[in-house]
Design an enzyme around this catalytic site. Structure first.
Site, PDB file in Angstrom:
ATOM      1  N   HIS A   1       0.479  -1.595   0.210  1.00 40.37           N
ATOM      2  CA  HIS A   1       0.050   0.083   0.203  1.00 40.37           C
ATOM      3  C   HIS A   1       1.493   1.334   0.256  1.00 40.37           C
ATOM      4  CE1 HIS A   1      -3.856   2.405   1.817  1.00 40.37           C
ATOM      5  NE2 HIS A   1      -2.540   3.069   1.811  1.00 40.37           N
ATOM      6  N   GLU A   2       2.350   1.419   0.804  1.00 34.83           N
ATOM      7  CA  GLU A   2       2.827   2.391   0.457  1.00 34.83           C
ATOM      8  C   GLU A   2       3.482   2.603  -0.094  1.00 34.83           C
ATOM      9  OE1 GLU A   2       1.158   4.569   2.285  1.00 34.83           O
ATOM     10  OE2 GLU A   2       0.793   3.967   4.398  1.00 34.83           O
TER      11      GLU A   2
ATOM     12  N   HIS B   1       2.019   4.129  -3.033  1.00 37.41           N
ATOM     13  CA  HIS B   1       2.209   5.590  -3.059  1.00 37.41           C
ATOM     14  C   HIS B   1       2.874   5.665  -3.312  1.00 37.41           C
ATOM     15  CE1 HIS B   1      -1.570   6.436  -1.171  1.00 37.41           C
ATOM     16  NE2 HIS B   1      -1.330   5.806  -0.105  1.00 37.41           N
TER      17      HIS B   1
END
Length: 156
Positions: free
Chosen positions: A64-65, A68
């Protein structure tokens, strides 16, 4: 680190790029599992939640990170959980594009203040609660979009 490297390698192959490995810092506090810091190209992970939810961190939080950071490198500044991020999560990394986690948070909740919207209760940190009290900001629910309001204690 293995999860980070495997996902980065998968992304680089899919995108035909050679994006560098971001720095990982284990200093995220509060109830957030992790955050991506674009300018410093680093991922901050919550060490308490990591220890309590190792598999979920490997499978969901780290990708998820990383997504980004990859979206920022690949597309520039766009909506944090917009179509580019969803594409990066699902098509490139092969991970369901979920915005929030469902971890048990009792071990990381300290002084929080209950707030309400029309769909759920929220716990605001002392810092956010004080910002609301000073009139500096307001917070909205990401689900229903309603402004959060302090929950009043029940009358006895």
């Amino acid at each position: 680190m293995r999860s980070l490297r495997e996902n980065l390698q998968r992304a680089n192959l899919h995108l035909g790029r050679n994006y560098p490995e971001p720095k990982i810092v284990y200093q995220q506090r509060g109830t957030a599992a992790g955050t991506a810091w674009l300018e410093s190209y680093e991922i901050r992970l919550n060490p308490v939640l990591l220890l309590e939810n190792q598999q979920a961190f490997y499978e969901e939080v780290v990708p998820h990170e990383l997504a980004h950071l990859l979206v920022w490198k690949h597309f520039g500044r766009v909506a944090p959980h917009g179509k580019e991020w969803k594409w990066m999560m699902e098509a490139v990394l092969g991970v369901p594009a979920r915005r929030t986690h469902q971890f048990e948070l009792d071990s990381v909740r300290r002084n929080t203040y209950p707030y309400r919207c029309s769909c759920q209760q929220h716990q605001l940190t002392v810092r956010r609660h004080n910002r609301v009290l000073r009139g500096e900001t307001e917070y909205r629910c990401v689900r229903c979009g309603e402004k959060l309001r302090p929950e009043t204690p029940p009358l006895s």
